[in-house]
Scaffold this active site. Sequence first.
Site, mmCIF file in Angstrom:
data_model
loop_
_atom_site.group_PDB
_atom_site.id
_atom_site.type_symbol
_atom_site.label_atom_id
_atom_site.label_comp_id
_atom_site.label_asym_id
_atom_site.label_seq_id
_atom_site.Cartn_x
_atom_site.Cartn_y
_atom_site.Cartn_z
ATOM 1 N N ASP A 172 0.686 -3.805 12.048
ATOM 2 C CA ASP A 172 1.160 -4.093 10.686
ATOM 3 C C ASP A 172 1.598 -5.551 10.626
ATOM 4 O OD1 ASP A 172 3.001 -4.438 8.445
ATOM 5 O OD2 ASP A 172 2.763 -2.283 8.169
ATOM 6 N N THR B 163 -1.611 7.270 0.430
ATOM 7 C CA THR B 163 -2.959 7.141 -0.153
ATOM 8 C C THR B 163 -3.633 5.814 0.211
ATOM 9 O OG1 THR B 163 -2.084 6.066 -2.134
ATOM 10 C CG2 THR B 163 -2.228 8.491 -2.161
ATOM 11 N N ARG C 260 0.853 -1.195 0.000
ATOM 12 C CA ARG C 260 0.000 0.000 0.000
ATOM 13 C C ARG C 260 0.885 1.239 0.000
ATOM 14 N NH1 ARG C 260 -4.550 0.081 4.515
ATOM 15 N NH2 ARG C 260 -2.772 0.507 5.876
ATOM 16 N N ASP D 249 5.191 -6.334 9.196
ATOM 17 C CA ASP D 249 6.255 -5.965 10.142
ATOM 18 C C ASP D 249 6.306 -6.927 11.320
ATOM 19 O OD1 ASP D 249 7.128 -3.853 8.670
ATOM 20 O OD2 ASP D 249 6.077 -2.317 9.836
HETATM 21 C C1 PRP Z 1 -0.828 -4.986 4.197
HETATM 22 C C2 PRP Z 1 -1.586 -6.296 4.258
HETATM 23 C C3 PRP Z 1 -2.420 -6.237 3.007
HETATM 24 C C4 PRP Z 1 -2.754 -4.775 2.906
HETATM 25 C C5 PRP Z 1 -4.160 -4.563 3.405
HETATM 26 O O1 PRP Z 1 0.233 -5.053 3.337
HETATM 27 O O2 PRP Z 1 -0.756 -7.420 4.315
HETATM 28 O O3 PRP Z 1 -1.750 -6.694 1.853
HETATM 29 O O4 PRP Z 1 -1.830 -4.081 3.754
HETATM 30 O O5 PRP Z 1 -4.536 -3.250 3.214
HETATM 31 P P1 PRP Z 1 -5.659 -2.818 2.187
HETATM 32 O O6 PRP Z 1 -6.796 -3.725 2.379
HETATM 33 O O7 PRP Z 1 -5.954 -1.401 2.593
HETATM 34 O O8 PRP Z 1 -5.091 -2.878 0.795
HETATM 35 P P2 PRP Z 1 1.317 -3.871 3.258
HETATM 36 O O9 PRP Z 1 0.896 -2.822 2.285
HETATM 37 O O10 PRP Z 1 1.612 -3.396 4.633
HETATM 38 O O11 PRP Z 1 2.558 -4.595 2.615
HETATM 39 P P3 PRP Z 1 3.524 -5.702 3.266
HETATM 40 O O12 PRP Z 1 2.711 -6.948 3.471
HETATM 41 O O13 PRP Z 1 4.583 -5.870 2.225
HETATM 42 O O14 PRP Z 1 4.051 -5.164 4.557
HETATM 43 N N1 URA Z 2 -2.186 -3.654 6.828
HETATM 44 C C1 URA Z 2 -1.832 -4.175 8.031
HETATM 45 O O1 URA Z 2 -0.860 -4.952 8.129
HETATM 46 N N2 URA Z 2 -2.573 -3.835 9.103
HETATM 47 C C2 URA Z 2 -3.627 -2.999 9.019
HETATM 48 O O2 URA Z 2 -4.268 -2.725 10.056
HETATM 49 C C3 URA Z 2 -3.972 -2.465 7.773
HETATM 50 C C4 URA Z 2 -3.238 -2.823 6.693
#
Ligand code: PRP
Ligand code: URA
Length: 215
Positions: free
Chosen positions: A206, A114, A110, A209
């Site tokens: 997160d 935004t 994400r 993380d």
């Molecule tokens: C997180 C999570 C989803 C997304 C959910 O990923 O694992 O993929 O956010 O959010 P959304 O429904 O608003 O799209 P992130 O963008 O943190 O990436 P990562 O898994 O690489 O840390």
């Molecule tokens: N992605 C995450 O990992 N946690 C949240 O709460 C939203 C998006």
Amino acid sequence: MAALDPRHTNALVYDHPLVQHKLTRLRSRDTNYADFRRLLNELAGLMAYEVCRNLPTREVEIETPVARAKGRMLATPVTIVPILRAGLGMTDGLLSLFPEARVGHIGIYRDESTAKPVTYYSKLPDDVAHGPVILVDPMLATGGSAAHAVDILQERGVLNIQLVCLVAAPEGLTLMREQHPEVVVHTAAIDERLNEHYYIVPGLGDAGDRIFGTH
Ligand code: PRP
Ligand code: URA
């Protein structure tokens, strides 16, 4: 074990006591990386059994040590597709129940300001459209990442997509229902809302993380 949610008719909520017990431990800020990873995979394994309930089967004939017998086996190859990164944290749990499955990968993050999805990777079996896909990501927040991953799979011709997450926000379920009403969302919980940073409240923070220790 799973029941349709009356407010979100695209969501199957897993209210089994063991699922809820492990989810509550996962949510706690006191849970360390090692326990977080283990619990995430255990939850995926518990949910996998029910996720696979409606997979198509076909009749086959085999020889037991005693006699010829008819049985049923999965009709088509199944592909598990984690959304990178956090979906990786559930993949081994699904594979432990389902070692024959193929694994594809879709990389989406994400944009921090935004919350819009940015795709950076996609590697799927050539014949991914030949069978069902279990799309995996523990978090459904705005729903943008999952909806976009479904777009990618549908462009490749996949018809049967089951989305498996752990924590879903109402906003994400609404977006999925608007954009992809044909996709069932399997989730352990539907939380209250998103906050001003598009994080799920109460959520678990997160997920990427917490799995990989990167914050
Ligand atoms: C997180 C999570 C989803 C997304 C959910 O990923 O694992 O993929 O956010 O959010 P959304 O429904 O608003 O799209 P992130 O963008 O943190 O990436 P990562 O898994 O690489 O840390
Ligand atoms: N992605 C995450 O990992 N946690 C949240 O709460 C939203 C998006």
